[in-house]
Design an enzyme around this catalytic site. Structure first.
Site, PDB file in Angstrom:
ATOM      1  CB  ALA A  69       4.969  37.663  -8.475  1.00  0.00           C
ATOM      2  N   GLY A 108       9.372  34.989  -9.401  1.00  0.00           N
ATOM      3  CA  GLY A 108       9.152  35.653 -10.684  1.00  0.00           C
ATOM      4  C   GLY A 108      10.373  36.420 -11.157  1.00  0.00           C
ATOM      5  CD  GLU A 111       8.446  32.051 -12.614  1.00  0.00           C
ATOM      6  OE1 GLU A 111       7.883  32.926 -11.922  1.00  0.00           O
ATOM      7  OE2 GLU A 111       7.848  31.074 -13.068  1.00  0.00           O
ATOM      8  CD  GLU A 131       8.091  31.122  -7.276  1.00  0.00           C
ATOM      9  OE1 GLU A 131       9.064  30.495  -6.800  1.00  0.00           O
ATOM     10  OE2 GLU A 131       8.189  31.865  -8.262  1.00  0.00           O
TER      11      GLU A 131
HETATM   12  C1  3H9 Z   1       6.174  34.641  -7.349  1.00  0.00           C
HETATM   13  O1  3H9 Z   1       7.155  35.190  -7.755  1.00  0.00           O
HETATM   14  C2  3H9 Z   1       5.167  33.987  -8.218  1.00  0.00           C
HETATM   15  C3  3H9 Z   1       5.605  33.800  -9.667  1.00  0.00           C
HETATM   16  O2  3H9 Z   1       6.319  32.609  -9.798  1.00  0.00           O
HETATM   17  C4  3H9 Z   1       4.458  33.663 -10.589  1.00  0.00           C
HETATM   18  C5  3H9 Z   1       3.670  34.855 -10.896  1.00  0.00           C
HETATM   19  C6  3H9 Z   1       2.672  34.624 -11.981  1.00  0.00           C
HETATM   20  N1  3H9 Z   1       5.980  41.042  -2.878  1.00  0.00           N
HETATM   21  O3  3H9 Z   1      11.589  40.335   3.964  1.00  0.00           O
HETATM   22  P1  3H9 Z   1      11.894  41.774   4.153  1.00  0.00           P
HETATM   23  C7  3H9 Z   1       8.164  43.270   1.222  1.00  0.00           C
HETATM   24  S1  3H9 Z   1       5.827  34.572  -5.695  1.00  0.00           S
HETATM   25  C8  3H9 Z   1       5.524  42.039  -2.105  1.00  0.00           C
HETATM   26  O4  3H9 Z   1      11.643  42.377   5.470  1.00  0.00           O
HETATM   27  P2  3H9 Z   1      14.692  41.204   3.794  1.00  0.00           P
HETATM   28  C9  3H9 Z   1       8.014  42.734   2.631  1.00  0.00           C
HETATM   29  O5  3H9 Z   1       6.673  42.456   2.931  1.00  0.00           O
HETATM   30  C10 3H9 Z   1       7.096  35.550  -4.929  1.00  0.00           C
HETATM   31  N2  3H9 Z   1       6.204  42.509  -1.031  1.00  0.00           N
HETATM   32  O6  3H9 Z   1      13.397  42.111   3.696  1.00  0.00           O
HETATM   33  C11 3H9 Z   1       8.574  43.868   3.442  1.00  0.00           C
HETATM   34  O7  3H9 Z   1       7.569  44.849   3.562  1.00  0.00           O
HETATM   35  P3  3H9 Z   1       7.466  45.767   4.871  1.00  0.00           P
HETATM   36  C12 3H9 Z   1       8.374  34.828  -4.822  1.00  0.00           C
HETATM   37  C13 3H9 Z   1       7.376  41.949  -0.745  1.00  0.00           C
HETATM   38  O8  3H9 Z   1      15.811  42.025   3.329  1.00  0.00           O
HETATM   39  C14 3H9 Z   1       9.683  44.424   2.554  1.00  0.00           C
HETATM   40  O9  3H9 Z   1       9.381  43.975   1.240  1.00  0.00           O
HETATM   41  N3  3H9 Z   1       9.302  35.604  -4.055  1.00  0.00           N
HETATM   42  C15 3H9 Z   1       7.899  40.907  -1.504  1.00  0.00           C
HETATM   43  O10 3H9 Z   1      14.764  40.546   5.129  1.00  0.00           O
HETATM   44  C16 3H9 Z   1      11.065  43.961   2.936  1.00  0.00           C
HETATM   45  O11 3H9 Z   1      11.068  42.549   3.019  1.00  0.00           O
HETATM   46  C17 3H9 Z   1       9.398  35.491  -2.709  1.00  0.00           C
HETATM   47  O12 3H9 Z   1       8.703  34.702  -2.107  1.00  0.00           O
HETATM   48  C18 3H9 Z   1       7.155  40.444  -2.616  1.00  0.00           C
HETATM   49  N4  3H9 Z   1       7.599  39.448  -3.427  1.00  0.00           N
HETATM   50  O13 3H9 Z   1      14.447  40.023   2.751  1.00  0.00           O
HETATM   51  C19 3H9 Z   1      10.407  36.360  -2.043  1.00  0.00           C
HETATM   52  N5  3H9 Z   1       9.088  40.529  -0.972  1.00  0.00           N
HETATM   53  O14 3H9 Z   1       8.759  46.498   4.951  1.00  0.00           O
HETATM   54  C20 3H9 Z   1       9.815  37.008  -0.843  1.00  0.00           C
HETATM   55  C21 3H9 Z   1       9.298  41.344   0.077  1.00  0.00           C
HETATM   56  O15 3H9 Z   1       6.252  46.606   4.601  1.00  0.00           O
HETATM   57  N6  3H9 Z   1      10.710  37.927  -0.200  1.00  0.00           N
HETATM   58  N7  3H9 Z   1       8.278  42.194   0.231  1.00  0.00           N
HETATM   59  O16 3H9 Z   1       7.249  44.789   5.998  1.00  0.00           O
HETATM   60  C22 3H9 Z   1      11.738  37.548   0.580  1.00  0.00           C
HETATM   61  O17 3H9 Z   1      12.049  36.395   0.717  1.00  0.00           O
HETATM   62  C23 3H9 Z   1      12.490  38.631   1.303  1.00  0.00           C
HETATM   63  O18 3H9 Z   1      11.654  39.764   1.361  1.00  0.00           O
HETATM   64  C24 3H9 Z   1      13.832  39.054   0.653  1.00  0.00           C
HETATM   65  C25 3H9 Z   1      14.380  40.297   1.400  1.00  0.00           C
HETATM   66  C26 3H9 Z   1      14.816  37.898   0.762  1.00  0.00           C
HETATM   67  C27 3H9 Z   1      13.641  39.427  -0.788  1.00  0.00           C
END
Ligand code: 3H9
Length: 695
Positions: A69, A108, A111, A131
């Site tokens: 999400a 998400g 999901e 999450e």
């Molecule tokens: C969820 O899904 C809830 C649902 O179950 C229910 C809903 C009802 N959203 O980490 P990076 C941005 S909760 C917004 O440097 P990498 C991040 O801030 C979510 N922004 O890259 C950064 O911005 P900036 C569950 C996001 O290659 C840029 O993207 N998912 C999100 O080292 C690059 O990110 C997670 O918790 C996001 N979801 O790693 C996954 N994700 O460039 C969270 C990233 O402006 N994400 N951004 O600083 C991660 O773990 C890592 O970003 C990922 C890539 C592994 C994907």
């Protein structure tokens, strides 16, 4: 025949004969923003209405399938369609939907994939539910669908650890139906879709599966056992328990009931303080790398060889970081015995990791092979980066830097691992202060994630950019700080330490202070910590004046855990017990100093230890020692055990209200004096009703 319809700016529907490809392109990580959600629903609707289409492939462009999400939407007014509606819509599609996974299908994103009727993945893909790390639970059906695919035990592990698993593991567990060609995911997914259309079987919906959950039904012991086994790890966090309750519901209740509970608990968490704190930390961790006056394209200097001065605990730990990253390291010590001892400790560390199965013996040898011991500073002449990690003594450090100036090659980066001292003074010993900076590691340096990069007045921007990038390369979270006594972390430790020491003379006992801070969420309180580190660091019998509890304890050979006694008594298992003797020492010292002891509330302990830290943090910001408040939070979370669910000291100050913090500080100032005087910045923000984040 292929044709394409643009649904909106991030989603396109392409027709590959009878297969529709719903292609999403929303960089950087295809987070499921409102626009993406809308596009998916509309795309599925159009594909459903098109009689020529038999199946849909859901595919993301760029580096990853949906990474979850959109975290930045949480806490804002909801925008429809919400993710749970989207997944229901996908699952209800009369035509099979195949998710094509690459990169990181997280939260998400996973999901969404679980609501599809099939999932194919390239082997390099990873899937998971992170999450819990944001203080949340999978809130779009994940807690109900996952156990139906993998059983409750594996589901519990995945949702409470938040760690992703490989596509191969996901295939074995039943999350992924087929692993496909790494080079052409889309073509493979289309081919897979054609195959499932041809098979013409009834559509498989994960919600209808029973076989993995039925055996666990009516067995609460599975969950009780899991709770007990992880109690330490989950202490203080709300989200793990909420995740467990959802998995338990998946096993024992009908799907729709489980979904209702998941919704309710997700809403509770997402509007709660812990998740707000953990989301703040998520973004703060990504902010630290951004330095306002040093752009991302600042050239870095090549670092191919590293020199470390000092083979003690710090020097050894620091060396391991670089060897782990494959860089050759020369370690210089003054005496052969010390060098041998230091290298021996490193080897034992690696071997113990290998014994635990987390490294092969070849790896141990490979890493040891990258380490060269030496007794001569001259052997550092060809190093690109030299880190001094000797005893914390200005005279010694100055001498080393003036020698290094003559030895190091031009352009080499000269770093000091000092934890308190003035980096500018050290740099001034060289004719190249632009190449000098601080790289402050935290003990044990091979394990702790924090690295304070200390910018001197004259440090060159390329040198800073290189140190930050190296920090990333060796797996640290690097925070850029300025020069002052103790930088960010240790400077803020001082008021906490000062208050803890005063509180025990005014009426509390060490175990009272420790309990309050432990309950707040620190892994241990300051006195237990002091016992662990050793009370005699920096103490000597000759200079001891017997004026503090600590000095008296050292004089009585109670020097902490290593001597079986310190602020606490320790049994053979190193379990701490309050000590009558220490109690008497404290009472006597209070009396000697003429302090009338009184009952001190837990609230006073907490406020005096924590609000003084917030105040010091505000001074640090005022002086420009830290770039932003959230950097300070990252320092305290990663270097000092600040509980992540409280978001760091600056975030916490805002959460309780800066106005409240100022009011309490003023009250203590009136009672105990100027140490509590609120900083000008704190006063101003509180008066304006603003927070640190508004700066
Ligand atoms: C969820 O899904 C809830 C649902 O179950 C229910 C809903 C009802 N959203 O980490 P990076 C941005 S909760 C917004 O440097 P990498 C991040 O801030 C979510 N922004 O890259 C950064 O911005 P900036 C569950 C996001 O290659 C840029 O993207 N998912 C999100 O080292 C690059 O990110 C997670 O918790 C996001 N979801 O790693 C996954 N994700 O460039 C969270 C990233 O402006 N994400 N951004 O600083 C991660 O773990 C890592 O970003 C990922 C890539 C592994 C994907």
């Amino acid at each position: 025949m292929s044709s394409a319809t643009r649904i909106n700016s991030v989603v396109e529907l392409r027709r590959e004969v009878e297969i529709a490809v719903l292609a999403v392109n929303s960089p950087p990580v295809n987070a499921l923003s409102a626009q993406v959600r809308e596009g998916i629903v509309e795309g599925i609707r159009q594909a459903g209405a098109d009689a020529g289409i038999k199946a849909v492939v859901l595919h993301c462009e760029g580096r990853t399938f949906f990474a979850g999400a959109d975290i930045s939407e949480f806490g804002k007014p909801p925008k429809h369609p919400m993710l749970p509606e989207v997944v229901d819509f996908i699952e209800a599609s009369a035509k099979p939907v195949v998710a094509a996974l690459h990169g990181t299908a997280l939260g998400g994103g996973l999901e969404t994939a679980l609501a599809c009727h099939y999932r194919v993945a390239v082997s390099s893909a990873k899937v998971g539910f992170p999450e819990v790390k944001l203080g949340l639970l999978p809130g779009a059906g994940g807690t109900q669908r996952l156990p139906r695919l993998v059983g409750p035990e594996k589901a519990l592990e995945m949702v409470t650890s938040g760690s992703p698993i490989s596509a191969k593991a996901a295939k074995e567990m039943g999350i992924v139906d087929e692993l496909v060609d790494e080079k052409d995911l889309l073509a493979s997914a289309i081919a897979f879709a054609r195959q499932v259309v041809a098979e013409n079987r009834p559509l498989k919906k994960v919600r209808d599966l029973e076989d993995k959950i039925a055996p666990a039904r009516g067995k609460p012991e599975i969950f009780e056992h899991f709770r007990k086994a992880n109690a330490r790890k989950f202490r203080g966090f709300e989200a793990p328990e909420y995740n467990i309750r959802c998995i338990e519901a998946a096993v024992n209740q009908p799907f729709d009931e489980g979904i209702r509970l998941e919704r309710q608990l997700f809403q509770e968490l997402v509007s709660g303080e812990q998740s707000a704190a953990q989301r703040h930390v998520f973004f703060a961790e990504r902010q630290v790398w951004k330095i306002p006056d040093i752009s991302d394209d600042t050239p870095t200097l090549p670092v191919k060889k590293v020199g470390i001065i000092g083979a003690g605990t710090m020097g050894g730990g620091i060396s391991m970081n670089f060897a782990n990253a494959g860089l050759p390291v020369t370690i210089v010590e003054a005496k052969p015995e010390a060098l041998e001892r230091g290298l021996g400790v490193i080897r034992r560390n690696y071997e113990s990791t290998a014994k635990k199965g987390r490294m092969s013996m070849e790896d141990v040898e490979r890493r040891m092979g990258l380490l060269t011991g030496s007794l001569k500073l001259e052997d550092l002449a060809d190093c690109d980066l030299i880190i001094e990690a000797v005893f914390e003594n200005m005279a010694i450090k100055k001498e080393i830097f003036s020698k290094l100036d003559a030895i190091a090659k031009p352009g080499a980066i000269l770093a000091t691992n000092t934890s308190y001292l003035n980096v500018n003074e050290i740099a001034a010993m060289t004719k190249r202060p632009e190449s000098v900076l601080g790289m402050h590691f935290f003990s044990p340096a091979n394990i702790m994630r924090l690295l304070e990069v200390v910018r001197g007045d004259k440090t060159d921007k390329r040198v800073i950019a290189t140190a930050m990038q190296l920090g990333r390369q060796i797996g640290k979270i690097a925070v850029l700080v300025g020069v002052c006594h103790g930088f960010v972390g240790n400077r803020m430790l001082e008021p906490r330490q000062r208050e803890a020491n005063r509180l025990i003379l005014e009426g509390a006992m060490p175990w009272d202070v420790d309990r309050v801070l432990y309950e707040f969420g620190f892994p241990m309180g300051p006195f237990a910590m002091a016992d662990l580190a050793g009370l005699d660091i920096g103490w000597s019998r000759e200079t001891s004046k017997g004026e503090t509890v600590r000095e008296i304890l050292c004089e009585q050979d109670r020097r902490g855990q290593k001597t079986g006694a310190g602020f606490y008594d320790y049994d053979e298992n190193r379990t701490a017990k309050p000590s009558k003797l220490v109690e008497q020492i404290i009472l006597d010292l209070s009396a000697k100093k003429g302090i009338a002891r009184r009952t001190i509330s837990d609230q006073e302990i907490l406020e005096r230890c924590i609000y003084t830290m917030v105040n010091e943090g505000a001074k640090i910001l005022e002086e420009g020692i830290a770039i932003r408040a959230s950097d300070i939070d990252i320092v305290w979370i990663n270097g000092y055990g600040w509980p992540v669910y409280r978001g760091g000291p600056m975030f916490y100050g805002e959460q309780v209200g800066l106005g409240h913090v100022v009011e309490r500080l003023r009250d203590y100032e009136a009672r105990f004096g100027a140490d509590f005087k609120p900083s000008a910045l704190l006063e101003r923000l509180a008066a304006e009703g603003r927070g640190f984040r508004d700066l």
